[in-house]
Scaffold this motif. Structure first.
Motif, PDB file in Angstrom:
ATOM      1  N   ASP A   1     -42.196 -72.910 -24.420  1.00  0.00           N
ATOM      2  CA  ASP A   1     -41.977 -71.470 -24.231  1.00  0.00           C
ATOM      3  C   ASP A   1     -40.961 -71.210 -23.118  1.00  0.00           C
ATOM      4  O   ASP A   1     -40.071 -70.375 -23.258  1.00  0.00           O
ATOM      5  N   SER A   2     -41.104 -71.942 -22.021  1.00  0.00           N
ATOM      6  CA  SER A   2     -40.200 -71.746 -20.877  1.00  0.00           C
ATOM      7  C   SER A   2     -38.762 -72.105 -21.218  1.00  0.00           C
ATOM      8  O   SER A   2     -37.829 -71.469 -20.736  1.00  0.00           O
ATOM      9  N   TYR A   3     -38.589 -73.121 -22.041  1.00  0.00           N
ATOM     10  CA  TYR A   3     -37.245 -73.508 -22.457  1.00  0.00           C
ATOM     11  C   TYR A   3     -36.556 -72.336 -23.147  1.00  0.00           C
ATOM     12  O   TYR A   3     -35.413 -72.001 -22.831  1.00  0.00           O
ATOM     13  N   TYR A   4     -37.239 -71.705 -24.093  1.00  0.00           N
ATOM     14  CA  TYR A   4     -36.627 -70.589 -24.816  1.00  0.00           C
ATOM     15  C   TYR A   4     -36.464 -69.362 -23.934  1.00  0.00           C
ATOM     16  O   TYR A   4     -35.504 -68.615 -24.086  1.00  0.00           O
TER      17      TYR A   4
ATOM     18  N   LYS B   1     -48.458 -72.294 -31.170  1.00  0.00           N
ATOM     19  CA  LYS B   1     -48.008 -73.318 -30.215  1.00  0.00           C
ATOM     20  C   LYS B   1     -47.347 -74.504 -30.923  1.00  0.00           C
ATOM     21  O   LYS B   1     -46.346 -75.043 -30.454  1.00  0.00           O
ATOM     22  N   ARG B   2     -47.888 -74.914 -32.063  1.00  0.00           N
ATOM     23  CA  ARG B   2     -47.307 -76.038 -32.810  1.00  0.00           C
ATOM     24  C   ARG B   2     -45.881 -75.715 -33.264  1.00  0.00           C
ATOM     25  O   ARG B   2     -44.992 -76.565 -33.194  1.00  0.00           O
ATOM     26  N   MET B   3     -45.676 -74.493 -33.758  1.00  0.00           N
ATOM     27  CA  MET B   3     -44.345 -74.094 -34.225  1.00  0.00           C
ATOM     28  C   MET B   3     -43.348 -74.073 -33.069  1.00  0.00           C
ATOM     29  O   MET B   3     -42.196 -74.477 -33.224  1.00  0.00           O
ATOM     30  N   MET B   4     -43.771 -73.605 -31.909  1.00  0.00           N
ATOM     31  CA  MET B   4     -42.884 -73.559 -30.744  1.00  0.00           C
ATOM     32  C   MET B   4     -42.518 -74.964 -30.281  1.00  0.00           C
ATOM     33  O   MET B   4     -41.359 -75.239 -29.960  1.00  0.00           O
ATOM     34  N   VAL B   5     -43.486 -75.864 -30.254  1.00  0.00           N
ATOM     35  CA  VAL B   5     -43.219 -77.244 -29.831  1.00  0.00           C
ATOM     36  C   VAL B   5     -42.323 -77.934 -30.855  1.00  0.00           C
ATOM     37  O   VAL B   5     -41.413 -78.684 -30.489  1.00  0.00           O
TER      38      VAL B   5
ATOM     39  N   PRO C   1     -49.424 -78.736 -20.208  1.00  0.00           N
ATOM     40  CA  PRO C   1     -48.249 -77.876 -20.085  1.00  0.00           C
ATOM     41  C   PRO C   1     -47.237 -78.000 -21.226  1.00  0.00           C
ATOM     42  O   PRO C   1     -46.164 -77.429 -21.134  1.00  0.00           O
ATOM     43  N   ILE C   2     -47.563 -78.735 -22.295  1.00  0.00           N
ATOM     44  CA  ILE C   2     -46.574 -78.974 -23.342  1.00  0.00           C
ATOM     45  C   ILE C   2     -46.070 -77.671 -23.949  1.00  0.00           C
ATOM     46  O   ILE C   2     -44.866 -77.416 -24.007  1.00  0.00           O
ATOM     47  N   HIS C   3     -46.973 -76.820 -24.403  1.00  0.00           N
ATOM     48  CA  HIS C   3     -46.526 -75.572 -25.027  1.00  0.00           C
ATOM     49  C   HIS C   3     -45.902 -74.626 -24.003  1.00  0.00           C
ATOM     50  O   HIS C   3     -45.012 -73.844 -24.329  1.00  0.00           O
ATOM     51  N   ASP C   4     -46.332 -74.720 -22.753  1.00  0.00           N
ATOM     52  CA  ASP C   4     -45.718 -73.892 -21.700  1.00  0.00           C
ATOM     53  C   ASP C   4     -44.263 -74.299 -21.467  1.00  0.00           C
ATOM     54  O   ASP C   4     -43.399 -73.450 -21.234  1.00  0.00           O
ATOM     55  N   ILE C   5     -43.987 -75.587 -21.526  1.00  0.00           N
ATOM     56  CA  ILE C   5     -42.616 -76.080 -21.353  1.00  0.00           C
ATOM     57  C   ILE C   5     -41.738 -75.606 -22.499  1.00  0.00           C
ATOM     58  O   ILE C   5     -40.611 -75.146 -22.290  1.00  0.00           O
TER      59      ILE C   5
ATOM     60  N   ILE D   1     -41.306 -84.013 -26.713  1.00  0.00           N
ATOM     61  CA  ILE D   1     -42.114 -83.661 -25.552  1.00  0.00           C
ATOM     62  C   ILE D   1     -43.568 -84.096 -25.728  1.00  0.00           C
ATOM     63  O   ILE D   1     -44.233 -84.450 -24.761  1.00  0.00           O
ATOM     64  N   MET D   2     -44.058 -84.093 -26.963  1.00  0.00           N
ATOM     65  CA  MET D   2     -45.428 -84.553 -27.198  1.00  0.00           C
ATOM     66  C   MET D   2     -45.554 -86.025 -26.796  1.00  0.00           C
ATOM     67  O   MET D   2     -46.509 -86.408 -26.123  1.00  0.00           O
ATOM     68  N   GLY D   3     -44.570 -86.826 -27.190  1.00  0.00           N
ATOM     69  CA  GLY D   3     -44.568 -88.241 -26.829  1.00  0.00           C
ATOM     70  C   GLY D   3     -44.494 -88.459 -25.329  1.00  0.00           C
ATOM     71  O   GLY D   3     -45.091 -89.400 -24.799  1.00  0.00           O
TER      72      GLY D   3
END
Length: 159
Positions: free
Chosen positions: A128-131, A92-96, A122-126, A107-109
């Motif tokens: 993933d959804s972007y890609y 998840k960290r790498m994706m964000v 939903p941060i990591h979901d956003i 997005i974290m901010g």
């Protein structure tokens, strides 16, 4: 485009909830005249109960897509991760982090988190959804990566 989730209240059954979710998705897609979508395939986990519920929900959504003449491509989670980060096993960290590089958006901010914090939903979901949203045009949509070697492998589904 802005999306508002209008799924509130109790449902009598899982089937009612799945139907409400599918109807909501189709409503949004039809409102924006979407005729083709990308869907992330299943990520198998140790929790069979949640995987079963996900599969049931996905099956109904695919049926609703079919009934509304909306085609889709199915992408494995690892292919999306590989295109975003260069590794099919990205966490998840790498994706964000890839999302922040590719979009220039912290997005974290936006969720009051520091870049060193663990990404939460939903941060990591956003991310993933972007890609996933970029999947069909990922080579053109993301300027900071060389995707000539690594492109997502989609399974084209005709409806």
């Amino acid at each position: 485009f802005p999306v508002t989730i209008e799924l509130s209240g109790a449902f009598g059954s899982d089937g009612e909830r799945y139907e409400s979710i599918s109807e909501w998705v189709i409503k949004i897609l039809n409102q924006h005249k979407v005729k083709h979508v990308g869907i992330e395939g299943y990520a198998f986990s140790r929790n069979w109960n949640s995987l079963t519920m996900l599969a049931e929900n996905m099956g109904l959504l695919k049926y609703y897509l079919y009934k509304n003449s909306i085609t889709y491509d199915l992408y494995s989670p690892s292919s999306i991760k590989k295109c975003a980060s260069g590794s099919g096993a990205a966490d998840k960290r790498m994706m964000v982090a890839a999302y922040a590089i590719d979009t220039g958006h912290d997005i974290m901010g936006s969720f009051g988190k520091k870049p060193t914090d663990k990404p939460i939903s939903p941060i990591h979901d956003i991310a993933d959804s972007y890609y996933l949203a970029c999947s069909a045009r990922i080579g053109n949509a993301v300027q900071n990566r060389d995707f000539s070697i690594s492109r997502p492998k989609a399974k084209r589904r005709k409806t």
